[in-house]
Write an enzyme that holds these catalytic residues in place. Structure first.
Site, PDB file in Angstrom:
ATOM      1  N   GLU A 268       0.840  -1.208   0.000  1.00 25.51           N
ATOM      2  CA  GLU A 268       0.000   0.000   0.000  1.00 25.51           C
ATOM      3  C   GLU A 268       0.874   1.257   0.000  1.00 25.51           C
ATOM      4  OE1 GLU A 268      -3.027  -0.534  -0.700  1.00 25.51           O
ATOM      5  OE2 GLU A 268      -2.994  -2.680  -0.225  1.00 25.51           O
ATOM      6  N   GLU A 297      -0.792  -0.751  -9.915  1.00 29.81           N
ATOM      7  CA  GLU A 297      -0.396  -2.020  -9.317  1.00 29.81           C
ATOM      8  C   GLU A 297       1.085  -2.312  -9.566  1.00 29.81           C
ATOM      9  OE1 GLU A 297      -2.730  -2.994  -7.434  1.00 29.81           O
ATOM     10  OE2 GLU A 297      -1.909  -4.886  -6.719  1.00 29.81           O
TER      11      GLU A 297
END
Ligand SMILES: [Zn+2]
Ligand SMILES: [Zn+2]
Lengths: 503, 503
Positions: A268, A297
């Site tokens: 994250e 991503e």
């Protein structure tokens, strides 16, 4: 004329700023719902989120936007690159929203919330039948949407395009075909190696309070700006952007699992760095976000896997971990490195190791593509799922709950989204290759404890541009090449053949 | 006709719901800013709050509202009581906002933020001169606003009316005159009593962690619904309402002061209970808030002082405190009760005891009234302030920072607001009298540890109605009388003459 364009540009930016304000409020209301909100406020909060969604819909599809597009689309070549990207993005969202008849969209919204509830029940009761009719509906809606959006070759392309502009079945079949082959070969190699990896020291008690301290240490280490973001705690970690000065990430803590928090934080944190590094100049253009789901991503996976699971990075953090957790006292760097990179085909995507993770995605891609093309039937899904898991990963789910029902994406109608995760891995491999071309010591020198070079490189080459480039443009700009599995596969090969040297 | 009215009612409720959604979002954005937001997001958050204020302004003053008012105002007697109150409230806010020319309001907004900054600087540097010209401007704006709002007798009435509908200088002069006299008499009595109160055990170290546990205990005890509200931590405690299912209060913790947290919790808890108890039926009418600032404050002060500082309540909590804080081990209930109700005239309003608190307010009222009527000059304020503090409280500020500059209200242009605090005390005394009429054991039986009777009484008589009644109507409905200082003064007399029995 010039003056008129400037005036119109100011108008369109003011309009986009309004939409962004509502998006931020929506993100804030969501964050608060997950982190702070008292239980009984749920219904009221749903109304608030619904109200915001409605206002955003109106502002994104109203006459005003149509006016801006009619004015600017024929003049795109008179605009700067950023302004051109801004108008294109506005158009993409206008089209995607406007093309669906309002009636259909409303029906979809209702069907979706029923579908999500049915999925939850089905998963809990381990009964695919409960979910089946809803999944059918979600597929049909998406096929209908795809037709509204339009596509050239494959109906599924229209859905892919929403998350990864320019992506097609044709490209993905090729890319994922290569990826699958490469990973399966490596898996065979690993299995044949008979290498034994000690993971005993991972089974211990790790005090939550100490894990929280570790989280802070890790975020600082990867240069997440604590004055422009915060960390929260949720069952499923996520990243939320309320602007580049207010990036919020979450993690979870399990007393019997240290690695889960560590790699959630780094994952994250990677998403968070992307958002924090987006240039102030893009504020109010609608481009102050990541370039695509796949590119986003790529950043989280670059940090989580390529950096976070590297021997160099683990060398930095091991002394800290030893100091805090007594069970680690005698653990050697090599042991830690091997334990962190232990490969074992398994059933649950979110718990998969770096190597086999992409296979989980490829299975979902192959199934989604056929579902949207009506080449397979929903009722056959549990069987198809289990066959593929057996074929690619050699594992068999004991129940549909840990099989076909494990992910919530399809229940929410998110088709075309899963590929982003594997694309992220592929892009990350390409970026790594380019970093090493620019500085062959970029990774080696990490062991000195300083992530500045990586941080600056990603910021200058990728992050600061936000959504100014499409993923295709970006990967070409940064690496001089189109998307290619070569580098990610080479990286996997180098890494895992070293770890799993045959005895 | 009937059908038309119903349709129009639905329309106006839908419109009010939109305004309420934006109000909730604004409250949420504020809460988050105070509790969670990272530092660097301040500018962005200010923009968001500004955006919301602008949207609320538009919705509250737009053609749509004018249309509703034109339609409903001549038909008020055909509406139910709630709907009538709803339209009246809509009109009050429309008038208050609409009567100020936009240009004037914009100038005011800018002047206000300069004024707030100047006050902060002035307080820090202990230099009233820095704040003087800004205060002058804030006063002039408010005089101008008062003229736009309109009034019958006194220009200051127009400002009072914003916070306490129906309140006038004529009434306040009488009420506050009585209050001042009564309190000053009691103070003389107390000073003459020569009573010694031991407060030594309050000077100790109280672990924050334990204080946090105590906060939870207290909130549960007063029946604050933890599933419909949360507790946060800020330097200055406050209550924020995001709807009756999401009420947020804050407190502060000082390691060397246990009482400050205890009574902040009970005070804000009292505000919070009011909001939590507002009837669901009022949602979407704009009446789902407190009846006025004064009535709101009556609830917080009822809980903080009349309940919280009663011997019966202290009897409940003392065993808990003894268990958690070793310094309290030998403290007797009577000692605790006396220490909590220790009276000592002092300089700072927010630190004043229950008895002298109202004198701080009366001083501010007397000054505000004259300022708005241009009967005194800003440059003379430090002198006037110090004279009044000497006259009423017998204390002298060593600096303007702890004198005329101590409160931020005037810097923000909030004139007419201060009286609410003392009105709250007066109303609370009247409610107490009525509760005891209904059940003479209501307070005595508190010592059994159950606050249900009080909780239900306040909910059924006051809370559930939200803003359906004006303060005048409410006090009359609940007690059968108009506002009267008699009961609060009698309560003070009974309580403090008992504590300060002459030796
Ligand atoms: Zn991710
Ligand atoms: Zn209060």
């Amino acid at each position: 004329m010039r003056e008129e364009i400037i005036e119109k540009l100011n108008e369109v930016k003011a309009h986009i700023t309004k939409i962004e304000e509502l998006n931020k409020l929506s993100a804030l209301a969501y964050w608060d719902m997950k982190i702070s909100m008292p239980k009984k406020a749920l219904e009221q909060r749903s109304n608030t989120l619904g109200y915001l969604a409605g206002e955003i819909f109106k502002l994104s599809t109203g006459k005003e936007v149509k006016g801006f597009l009619d004015y600017f689309m024929p003049k795109l070549d008179q605009l700067s690159q950023t302004n051109r990207a801004m108008i294109k993005k506005l158009k993409k969202e206008y089209d995607e929203t406007k093309k669906i008849p309002e009636k259909t969209y409303k029906e979809y919204t209702i069907a979706k919330s029923l579908s999500e509830a049915a999925w939850e029940e089905a998963k809990e009761k381990n009964d695919f039948k409960i979910f089946e009719p809803h999944l059918e509906k979600m597929i049909n809606f998406n096929v209908e949407f795809a037709k509204y959006y339009g596509y050239e070759e494959n109906v599924y392309d229209a859905l892919l395009n929403r998350y990864e502009e320019g992506m097609t079945v044709k490209k993905l079949d090729e890319i994922f075909g290569e990826l699958k082959e490469g990973i399966l070969d490596l898996l065979k190699y690993i299995e044949a190696s008979n290498k034994n990896i000690n993971r005993d020291f991972l089974h211990d008690k790790f005090k939550i309070k100490k894990q929280k301290k570790l989280s802070k240490y890790l975020l600082e280490l990867i240069k997440f700006d604590g004055e422009a973001g915060i960390l929260g705690e949720t069952t499923h970690p996520f990243t939320l952007d309320l602007g580049n000065k207010d990036v919020r990430i979450t993690t979870h803590y399990h007393e019997d699992d240290l690695l889960s928090n560590i790699f959630s934080i780094i994952h994250e944190g990677g998403h968070g760095l992307y958002e924090q590094h987006i240039s102030d100049e893009l504020i109010g253009t609608g481009l102050e976000h990541g370039a695509s789901m796949g590119i986003h991503e790529s950043q989280s996976r670059f940090y989580e896997n390529i950096i976070g699971r590297s021997e160099e990075f683990l060398k930095i953090i091991l002394p800290y971990i030893k100091k805090e957790f007594s069970g680690f006292k005698k653990v050697k760097l090599k042991e830690f490195y091997e334990a962190v990179n232990y490969v074992k085909p398994s059933l649950i995507r979110t718990e998969a190791d770096e190597l086999t993770y992409s296979l989980h995605i490829i299975i979902r891609y192959e199934i989604e593509k056929k579902l949207i093309n009506k080449e397979i039937e929903v009722k056959d899904l549990p069987r198809i799922w289990n066959e593929k898991y057996m074929e690619y990963l050699g594992v068999k789910a004991k129940s549909d709950s840990e099989g076909i029902l494990q992910d919530m994406h399809w229940s929410a109608g998110d088709f075309g989204y899963f590929p982003s995760y594997a694309l992220g891995n592929i892009y990350a491999g390409q970026f790594l290759n380019q970093i090493l071309k620019d500085n062959e010591l970029a990774i080696t020198e990490l062991e000195n404890g300083d992530l500045s070079y990586i941080d600056n490189w990603l910021k200058d080459k990728i992050h600061k541009y936000g959504a100014r480039y499409t993923p295709e443009e970006l990967i070409k700009n940064v690496t001089g090449e189109d998307i290619s599995t070569k580098y990610f596969l080479r990286y996997l090969d180098d890494k895992y053949k070293k770890i799993y040297t045959p005895l």
